[in-house]
Motif scaffolding. Structure first.
Motif, PDB file in Angstrom:
ATOM      1  N   ALA A  16       0.839  -1.198   0.000  1.00 55.66           N
ATOM      2  CA  ALA A  16       0.000   0.000   0.000  1.00 55.66           C
ATOM      3  C   ALA A  16       0.876   1.251   0.000  1.00 55.66           C
ATOM      4  N   ALA A  17       0.424   2.276  -0.688  1.00 52.62           N
ATOM      5  CA  ALA A  17       1.187   3.523  -0.799  1.00 52.62           C
ATOM      6  C   ALA A  17       1.513   4.073   0.585  1.00 52.62           C
ATOM      7  N   LEU A  18       2.757   4.494   0.752  1.00 55.85           N
ATOM      8  CA  LEU A  18       3.223   5.041   2.025  1.00 55.85           C
ATOM      9  C   LEU A  18       2.714   6.462   2.196  1.00 55.85           C
ATOM     10  N   ASP A  19       2.100   6.748   3.315  1.00 60.74           N
ATOM     11  CA  ASP A  19       1.591   8.098   3.538  1.00 60.74           C
ATOM     12  C   ASP A  19       2.709   9.025   4.004  1.00 60.74           C
ATOM     13  N   PHE A  20       2.452  10.322   3.912  1.00 60.44           N
ATOM     14  CA  PHE A  20       3.434  11.313   4.344  1.00 60.44           C
ATOM     15  C   PHE A  20       3.143  11.710   5.786  1.00 60.44           C
ATOM     16  N   ASN A  21       3.371  10.767   6.689  1.00 57.28           N
ATOM     17  CA  ASN A  21       3.280  10.987   8.128  1.00 57.28           C
ATOM     18  C   ASN A  21       4.575  10.519   8.760  1.00 57.28           C
ATOM     19  N   TYR A  22       4.760  10.834  10.036  1.00 61.13           N
ATOM     20  CA  TYR A  22       5.900  10.288  10.763  1.00 61.13           C
ATOM     21  C   TYR A  22       5.569   8.869  11.197  1.00 61.13           C
ATOM     22  N   PHE A 130      14.222   9.082  18.560  1.00 63.94           N
ATOM     23  CA  PHE A 130      13.024   9.488  17.828  1.00 63.94           C
ATOM     24  C   PHE A 130      11.773   9.289  18.673  1.00 63.94           C
ATOM     25  N   GLU A 131      11.699   8.169  19.382  1.00 66.26           N
ATOM     26  CA  GLU A 131      10.517   7.897  20.201  1.00 66.26           C
ATOM     27  C   GLU A 131      10.427   8.842  21.394  1.00 66.26           C
ATOM     28  N   ALA A 132      11.543   9.456  21.803  1.00 57.43           N
ATOM     29  CA  ALA A 132      11.549  10.356  22.960  1.00 57.43           C
ATOM     30  C   ALA A 132      11.037  11.751  22.624  1.00 57.43           C
ATOM     31  N   VAL A 133      10.962  12.083  21.329  1.00 55.77           N
ATOM     32  CA  VAL A 133      10.495  13.412  20.931  1.00 55.77           C
ATOM     33  C   VAL A 133       9.004  13.533  21.224  1.00 55.77           C
ATOM     34  N   LYS A 134       8.628  14.582  21.916  1.00 53.86           N
ATOM     35  CA  LYS A 134       7.231  14.757  22.324  1.00 53.86           C
ATOM     36  C   LYS A 134       6.393  15.463  21.269  1.00 53.86           C
ATOM     37  N   LYS A 135       6.991  16.437  20.565  1.00 52.44           N
ATOM     38  CA  LYS A 135       6.246  17.176  19.551  1.00 52.44           C
ATOM     39  C   LYS A 135       7.227  17.798  18.571  1.00 52.44           C
ATOM     40  N   PRO A 136       6.772  18.109  17.357  1.00 47.43           N
ATOM     41  CA  PRO A 136       7.661  18.747  16.383  1.00 47.43           C
ATOM     42  C   PRO A 136       8.265  20.030  16.916  1.00 47.43           C
ATOM     43  N   ASP A 137       9.548  20.225  16.631  1.00 48.39           N
ATOM     44  CA  ASP A 137      10.261  21.416  17.097  1.00 48.39           C
ATOM     45  C   ASP A 137      11.399  21.679  16.127  1.00 48.39           C
ATOM     46  N   CYS A 138      11.592  22.930  15.764  1.00 45.28           N
ATOM     47  CA  CYS A 138      12.624  23.255  14.780  1.00 45.28           C
ATOM     48  C   CYS A 138      14.023  23.266  15.374  1.00 45.28           C
ATOM     49  N   GLU A 290       4.173  17.454   9.753  1.00 45.63           N
ATOM     50  CA  GLU A 290       4.013  16.378   8.776  1.00 45.63           C
ATOM     51  C   GLU A 290       3.590  16.881   7.404  1.00 45.63           C
ATOM     52  N   GLU A 291       2.801  17.942   7.372  1.00 43.22           N
ATOM     53  CA  GLU A 291       2.313  18.414   6.075  1.00 43.22           C
ATOM     54  C   GLU A 291       3.434  18.943   5.176  1.00 43.22           C
ATOM     55  N   LYS A 292       4.628  19.157   5.758  1.00 39.56           N
ATOM     56  CA  LYS A 292       5.767  19.616   4.964  1.00 39.56           C
ATOM     57  C   LYS A 292       6.512  18.464   4.282  1.00 39.56           C
ATOM     58  N   LEU A 293       6.253  17.244   4.718  1.00 37.46           N
ATOM     59  CA  LEU A 293       7.028  16.106   4.219  1.00 37.46           C
ATOM     60  C   LEU A 293       6.952  15.910   2.705  1.00 37.46           C
ATOM     61  N   PRO A 294       5.782  16.062   2.053  1.00 36.17           N
ATOM     62  CA  PRO A 294       5.772  15.916   0.586  1.00 36.17           C
ATOM     63  C   PRO A 294       6.703  16.888  -0.128  1.00 36.17           C
ATOM     64  N   PHE A 295       6.848  18.098   0.417  1.00 36.92           N
ATOM     65  CA  PHE A 295       7.730  19.084  -0.215  1.00 36.92           C
ATOM     66  C   PHE A 295       9.191  18.649  -0.092  1.00 36.92           C
ATOM     67  N   PHE A 296       9.560  18.084   1.054  1.00 39.75           N
ATOM     68  CA  PHE A 296      10.933  17.602   1.214  1.00 39.75           C
ATOM     69  C   PHE A 296      11.214  16.433   0.269  1.00 39.75           C
ATOM     70  N   TRP A 297      10.248  15.554   0.087  1.00 40.25           N
ATOM     71  CA  TRP A 297      10.428  14.447  -0.843  1.00 40.25           C
ATOM     72  C   TRP A 297      10.622  14.965  -2.271  1.00 40.25           C
ATOM     73  N   ASN A 298       9.809  15.913  -2.675  1.00 39.59           N
ATOM     74  CA  ASN A 298       9.934  16.475  -4.022  1.00 39.59           C
ATOM     75  C   ASN A 298      11.285  17.151  -4.219  1.00 39.59           C
ATOM     76  N   ASP A 299      11.796  17.821  -3.178  1.00 43.90           N
ATOM     77  CA  ASP A 299      13.080  18.514  -3.287  1.00 43.90           C
ATOM     78  C   ASP A 299      14.259  17.549  -3.332  1.00 43.90           C
ATOM     79  N   ASN A 300      14.127  16.385  -2.707  1.00 43.76           N
ATOM     80  CA  ASN A 300      15.276  15.492  -2.520  1.00 43.76           C
ATOM     81  C   ASN A 300      15.273  14.246  -3.391  1.00 43.76           C
TER      82      ASN A 300
END
Length: 443
Positions: A16-22, A130-138, A290-300
């Motif tokens: 099944a197609a992989l979604d753009f989530n973590y 990775f599992e220790a991260v509580k929320k997205p942070d720059c 997560e919504e930024k992930l498709p843009f990173f895939w397209n760039d890379n």
């Protein structure tokens, strides 16, 4: 009806197609196992070890012969999520896996790549972080280090200074992994900047630190590799897309020029494992939404594919004795480009040298034999998915000591302490001069 079901099954994708989530550990494992089960002819999934918390360090291999090394087929690897809070690379490698397996037999470029290369993909070197991260942070997050609070990219032996730290299970697993394969080319995926960084990360005056950089004997190849990746990433190549960050001409930097780093993985790969590795910083934000992930895939996507292809530059072959028996542990290096840990043939007598087009003299040194010189000319784009093949037969001069192959073979100590000056490493190029000037103004 039975024929209709058969054709429908052939038309539907096996995975099944992989979604753009973590994808956390459980979801990532499910995806990798699904791929390995449904594409068993071109993939092989294995764990190289476990994290502090006992999570598997998964590696998926993609290739026509995924379960074993074949002579003449170079070994390539991608490693991501070494810092647990730098998450983009982890997801990009999962999507790269999906792209490779679903395009095999459909896209000629991908099919040729799988035919000619054994590609090792480790989506997460630090699953506990990775599992220790509580929320997205720059910026900094508690998941950067492993569970024991060690930065894994400061945890390897260092060739320039004593790195007297407790070696972590994740680091030990990678070091053992590097001994089991003849890796030729690699990249380590990070986040927090947008740049392709090449060795050395640490250095001494003999490697050019007085000029604010630290260069390897293969600096031309490393600059080419970094530019190959950055030039195909529309934002990375601009060099100035991250706020409050150093500007990088063309999206490329020498690691030491950016900041010195003790115990890094890319220097360890190059010095002790005969593997050219660069570090790819793929996002200004370490853990973006997560919504930024498709843009990173397209760039890379294009960069990720093109970089793998570079494992096929240069020259490769086997070294034989006069009876055509392959010789292991033979030093094979380009004249005036020797490594502080000499690059040697593997147990099959194979060597791989990444080189740009040009004329070179290869120096072959084996116990019981006189040094053997052979000239090679590498033409522009002369090979397609294959380095120039050059087998070398040594004339009879006695018996070679064919003991077990050991790689890495050099002591895990600071090897560059007493290094005599190397002109090739310290001679400034125009590219390095520009980086140096920029560094001075931005200090």
């Amino acid at each position: 009806m039975d024929f209709a079901r058969l054709w429908l099954g052939l038309l539907l994708p096996l995975v099944a197609a992989l979604d753009f989530n973590y994808h956390h550990q459980e979801a990532m494992e499910a995806f990798l196992k699904n791929v390995a089960n449904n594409y068993s002819s071109i993939t092989y999934l294995h764990s190289i070890g476990k994290s502090v918390k006992g999570r598997n360090l998964w590696v998926l291999i993609v290739g026509r012969f995924p379960k074993e090394h074949r002579i003449g087929i170079p070994e390539f690897k991608y490693v991501a999520n070494m810092h647990g809070d730098e998450s983009v690379g982890r997801e990009l490698l999962l999507h790269l896996i999906e792209y490779l397996i679903t395009n095999d037999g459909k896209d000629p470029e991908i099919t040729n790549l799988i035919n000619s290369t054994r590609i090792h993909i480790m989506p997460s070197m630090n699953p506990d972080g990775f599992e220790a991260v509580k929320k997205p942070d720059c910026y900094y997050n508690q998941g950067r280090e492993n569970y024991n609070q060690y930065d894994l990219n400061r945890n390897f032996p260092d060739a320039f200074e004593v790195n007297n730290v407790s070696r972590q299970p994740e680091t030990e697993a990678v070091m053992k992994w590097l001994q089991t394969e003849t890796f030729v080319l690699s990249a380590n995926l990070h986040g927090g900047a947008l740049v392709a960084s090449y060795p050395f990360d640490n250095g001494v005056p003999e490697t050019g630190t007085l000029h604010f950089r630290s260069l390897t004997p293969d600096d031309d190849v490393f600059q080419y590799l970094a530019h190959t990746y950055a030039s195909r990433n529309p934002n990375m190549k601009k060099g100035d897309q991250c706020k409050n960050s150093m500007k990088f001409p063309n999206g490329v930097t020498n690691g030491y020029s950016w900041y010195p780093l003790l115990g890094g993985m890319q220097d360890y790969n190059y010095i002790w494992a005969q593997c050219f590795e660069i570090t790819l910083e793929l996002s200004c934000c370490k853990y973006p939404r997560e919504e930024k992930l498709p843009f990173f895939w397209n760039d890379n996507k294009a960069s990720l594919i093109e970089y793998i292809k570079q494992v096929h530059i240069g020259v490769k072959g086997q070294v034989f004795n006069y009876n055509k028996v392959p010789l292991p542990n033979v030093i094979v290096e380009v004249q005036d480009r020797s490594h502080i840990c000499p690059y040697k043939t593997n147990k099959f007598g194979e060597y791989y040298l990444l080189l740009l087009p040009g004329s070179y003299v290869i120096n072959v040194t084996a116990v019981g034999y006189d040094p053997h010189l052979t000239k090679v000319v590498i033409l522009e784009k002369s090979q397609n998915f294959s380095a120039l093949k050059k087998d070398i037969i040594l004339p009879y001069r006695g018996q070679l000591d064919s003991g077990p192959v050991s790689n890495p073979s050099c002591p895990m100590v600071p090897l560059y302490r007493n290094l005599p000056s190397r002109s090739a490493a310290t001679k400034p190029s125009l590219f390095v001069f520009l980086v140096t000037v920029l560094h001075i103004f931005l200090k």
